[in-house]
Design a protein around this motif. Structure first.
Motif, PDB file in Angstrom:
ATOM      1  N   MET A  53      -0.647   1.624  -2.194  1.00 35.62           N
ATOM      2  CA  MET A  53      -1.928   1.448  -2.842  1.00 35.62           C
ATOM      3  C   MET A  53      -1.924   1.051  -4.360  1.00 35.62           C
ATOM      4  N   TYR A  54      -1.078   1.878  -4.999  1.00 31.34           N
ATOM      5  CA  TYR A  54      -0.831   1.228  -6.356  1.00 31.34           C
ATOM      6  C   TYR A  54      -0.484   0.014  -6.713  1.00 31.34           C
ATOM      7  N   GLU A  55       0.421  -0.581  -5.734  1.00 32.87           N
ATOM      8  CA  GLU A  55       0.885  -1.734  -5.779  1.00 32.87           C
ATOM      9  C   GLU A  55      -0.163  -2.824  -5.701  1.00 32.87           C
ATOM     10  N   ALA A  56      -1.156  -2.584  -4.701  1.00 27.22           N
ATOM     11  CA  ALA A  56      -2.213  -3.590  -4.451  1.00 27.22           C
ATOM     12  C   ALA A  56      -3.250  -3.418  -5.694  1.00 27.22           C
ATOM     13  N   VAL A  57      -3.299  -2.440  -6.397  1.00 31.75           N
ATOM     14  CA  VAL A  57      -4.324  -2.196  -7.539  1.00 31.75           C
ATOM     15  C   VAL A  57      -3.502  -2.998  -8.775  1.00 31.75           C
ATOM     16  N   MET A 103     -12.098  -3.406  -6.833  1.00 34.51           N
ATOM     17  CA  MET A 103     -12.065  -4.847  -6.697  1.00 34.51           C
ATOM     18  C   MET A 103     -10.832  -5.166  -6.343  1.00 34.51           C
ATOM     19  N   ALA A 104      -9.730  -4.850  -7.149  1.00 36.48           N
ATOM     20  CA  ALA A 104      -8.447  -5.141  -6.855  1.00 36.48           C
ATOM     21  C   ALA A 104      -7.866  -5.132  -5.668  1.00 36.48           C
ATOM     22  N   VAL A 105      -8.049  -3.975  -4.869  1.00 33.88           N
ATOM     23  CA  VAL A 105      -7.858  -3.793  -3.602  1.00 33.88           C
ATOM     24  C   VAL A 105      -8.518  -4.769  -2.784  1.00 33.88           C
ATOM     25  N   GLY A 106      -9.807  -4.770  -2.804  1.00 35.00           N
ATOM     26  CA  GLY A 106     -10.537  -5.834  -2.089  1.00 35.00           C
ATOM     27  C   GLY A 106      -9.811  -7.117  -2.160  1.00 35.00           C
ATOM     28  N   GLU A 107      -9.659  -7.498  -3.386  1.00 36.59           N
ATOM     29  CA  GLU A 107      -9.422  -8.983  -3.459  1.00 36.59           C
ATOM     30  C   GLU A 107      -7.946  -9.132  -3.041  1.00 36.59           C
ATOM     31  N   GLN A 108      -7.157  -8.151  -3.041  1.00 36.92           N
ATOM     32  CA  GLN A 108      -5.746  -8.265  -2.364  1.00 36.92           C
ATOM     33  C   GLN A 108      -5.987  -8.409  -0.908  1.00 36.92           C
ATOM     34  N   ARG A 114      -0.783  -6.778   0.519  1.00 37.62           N
ATOM     35  CA  ARG A 114      -0.647  -5.616   1.350  1.00 37.62           C
ATOM     36  C   ARG A 114      -1.448  -4.478   0.731  1.00 37.62           C
ATOM     37  N   ILE A 115      -2.224  -3.984   1.775  1.00 40.19           N
ATOM     38  CA  ILE A 115      -3.149  -2.699   1.394  1.00 40.19           C
ATOM     39  C   ILE A 115      -3.081  -1.754   2.244  1.00 40.19           C
ATOM     40  N   VAL A 116      -3.534  -0.357   2.003  1.00 41.70           N
ATOM     41  CA  VAL A 116      -3.565   0.670   3.004  1.00 41.70           C
ATOM     42  C   VAL A 116      -5.007   0.715   3.567  1.00 41.70           C
ATOM     43  N   ILE A 127     -11.241   4.571  -2.438  1.00 36.88           N
ATOM     44  CA  ILE A 127     -10.476   5.914  -2.799  1.00 36.88           C
ATOM     45  C   ILE A 127      -9.632   5.326  -3.760  1.00 36.88           C
ATOM     46  N   PRO A 128      -8.911   4.260  -3.714  1.00 38.20           N
ATOM     47  CA  PRO A 128      -7.932   4.052  -4.866  1.00 38.20           C
ATOM     48  C   PRO A 128      -8.638   4.193  -6.166  1.00 38.20           C
TER      49      PRO A 128
END
Lengths: 301, 228
Positions: A53-57, A103-108, A114-116, A127-128
């Motif tokens: 999750m951190y990586e995606a952010v 937003m970062a996770v959604g855009e990834q 890669r996301i969770v 959540i992240p």
């Protein structure tokens, strides 16, 4: 029946009170019992989840890449830059950062990163967003953040058991709505709230999302999903604040979950991830459909 | 009541954008590849229903091909699947096709060929990254691809009850129990899916069983995929 087994809020609260444990701690023991692995092995698995999750952010807040259809991309970066000009913002650092992370996770996700799927790909940002941003604010230790994640998962499990986590079955309330309810509880636990307060936060959060349509443009997890995740962080933080201030949900969380299931049952399939209603059939929505080679749907007014 | 894992909620770790159209598609590709047992030289995907309509937007095509090349659902290289296939000299084609009403809207028929052998696998992505394999060549089957309790062994053999009895005896000797047997027949051949309990069967053991049991055409273990 296993010692830490739970399916409802009622059962979870009974376990918390009986063993004098937080929701996150009960969830950890539940998973350990269920999988036959040690509690520390379960915690390690959650650490891996957190790292992804951190990586995606991290990737998302620096990326300006547009998605394939050009509908999204670069907004997380804009929000991240806004953190440097806080006097211009109305929200505080925690909320602006949470919105940028979500937003970062959604855009990834939209650009095949890669996301969770926590709880699902469509609602994976809240959540992240909420937990990581708050953890940075508290300068919380790793354990606290992980407990928040376990607590959120437990709430998600109760929703999955009592209703659904699939937008195809229940609309957006089941994905972003669920994510917001889960994040609200996780944050409340991280702040030292009691298990009861956590569920009050979840109940208040989920109540605000009941009935939300899943009507994404072209059926893609982009518009309005990503911004909904972002704004969902505000609701989660707000609900947690209300619970910590002592506000209680008049309706218990279990009943809110049942209400969600009821709404899922009577909701038209046109607004359940089929791109046949709502935003998906607006002029802009149909333009995207055309671009994707899909059939245009006239708007039923 | 189901017995969900905390990590069914906090997961799966996947490459976007969609759990059913991307992660599920990748998994179907992995199953097809595992059943074929070799890297194919040519793959054709017949995309049914929603798969046929929106596969480009959800990168279903990339994910399917990536799965056939053994990429995991969480591998960021899924987006480079076309380039990787070109490097490995794998030909690929995507053709939208109506496979019939009885299939789930998110279904694909995968035809794998390597010059000598040809296999057809039909799989459906049923949501949340979970999949079902419903047909292998002419055999109707039902294989589930989510983290379940059981691990499957797919055996293709001649229609002689003695063959299966001997194989099961051998498997039991390895200390592995059989939870369930499902059979499907076509002409003189039969396809049996064994659900295993207890420890995981290793690849050398599978190869040994395949080589040394008479009347068995092939055995494929899906254990690794099912717990991924």
């Amino acid at each position: 029946m296993n010692q830490f087994e739970f399916h409802t809020t009622e059962e979870m609260l009974a376990l918390c009170h009986k063993h004098k444990l937080s929701i996150g701690e009960v969830a950890k023991r539940y998973e350990s019992e269920r999988s036959g692995k040690s509690v520390s092995a379960v915690r390690n698995k959650m650490k891996q989840t957190r790292d992804v999750m951190y990586e995606a952010v991290r990737k998302g807040i620096h990326s300006t890449q547009k998605s394939k259809m050009g509908m999204v991309g670069g907004d997380a970066h804009k929000m991240h830059l806004a953190l440097k000009k806080m006097p211009e913002m109305m929200g505080n650092k925690v909320t602006v950062r949470a919105m940028s992370y979500a937003m970062a996770v959604g855009e990834q996700n939209a650009s095949m990163g890669r996301i969770v799927a926590f709880p699902t790909a469509g609602g994976a940002g809240v959540i992240p967003g909420v937990l990581f941003s708050s953890a940075e604010h508290f300068k919380a230790g790793k354990r606290k953040l992980l407990n928040g994640m376990f607590c959120s998962s437990a709430v998600g499990l109760i929703i999955a058991e009592g209703a659904t986590l699939s937008a195809a079955k229940g609309g957006c309330q089941a994905e972003v709505g669920a994510g917001v309810a889960m994040a609200a509880a996780g944050l409340t636990e991280m702040r030292g709230g009691t298990p009861d307060q956590c569920f009050h936060a979840s109940a208040m959060a989920l109540k605000s999302y009941l009935g939300l349509a899943c009507d994404p443009l072209g059926g893609l997890v982009e518009v309005p999903c990503i911004k909904r995740n972002s704004l969902g962080c505000m609701v989660a933080i707000g609900a947690s604040d209300m619970a910590i201030a002592g506000v209680k949900s008049f309706i218990p969380f279990d009943e809110v979950v049942l209400a969600m299931r009821n709404i899922a049952k009577i909701m038209s399939p046109k607004i359940r991830e089929t791109a046949l209603g709502g935003l998906a059939v607006t002029k802009t929505g149909n333009m995207i459909k055309q671009k994707l080679g899909m059939k245009i749907t006239p708007m039923d007014l | 009541m189901s017995n969900l894992s905390i990590f069914d909620i906090a997961g799966p770790i996947m490459v976007g954008p969609s759990s059913s159209h991307t992660a599920g598609a990748c998994k179907i590709g992995q199953f097809a590849r595992a059943l074929f047992h070799d890297t194919p030289k040519k793959v054709t995907f017949y995309l049914h229903g929603s798969f046929g309509e929106v596969y480009k937007g959800h990168a279903t095509d990339l994910a399917l091909l990536a799965g056939v090349m053994k990429l995991k659902t969480s591998d960021p290289n899924i987006k480079n699947a076309f380039e990787i296939a070109d490097q490995r000299h794998i030909q690929y084609k995507f053709i939208p096709k109506d496979l019939g009403e009885k299939y789930h809207p998110n279904t694909v028929e995968v035809i794998l060929e390597d010059g000598k052998n040809k296999m057809s696998v039909i799989g459906s992505s049923i949501g949340g990254g979970m999949i079902e394999i419903v047909k292998i060549d002419e055999f109707d089957v039902y294989l589930q691809g989510s983290a379940g309790k059981h691990l499957s062994l797919v055996v293709c053999h001649q229609k002689n009850p003695k063959i299966m009895a001997e194989l099961i005896k051998k498997i039991n000797k390895l200390g592995i129990r059989i939870a369930e047997t499902v059979e499907s027949s076509f002409k003189d051949e039969r396809l049996t899916v064994l659900s295993l309990e207890g420890r995981r069967i290793t690849l050398p053991e599978v190869i040994d069983l395949e080589m040394n049991t008479e009347g068995v055409d092939f055995i494929r273990s899906l254990s690794k995929l099912q717990t991924q």
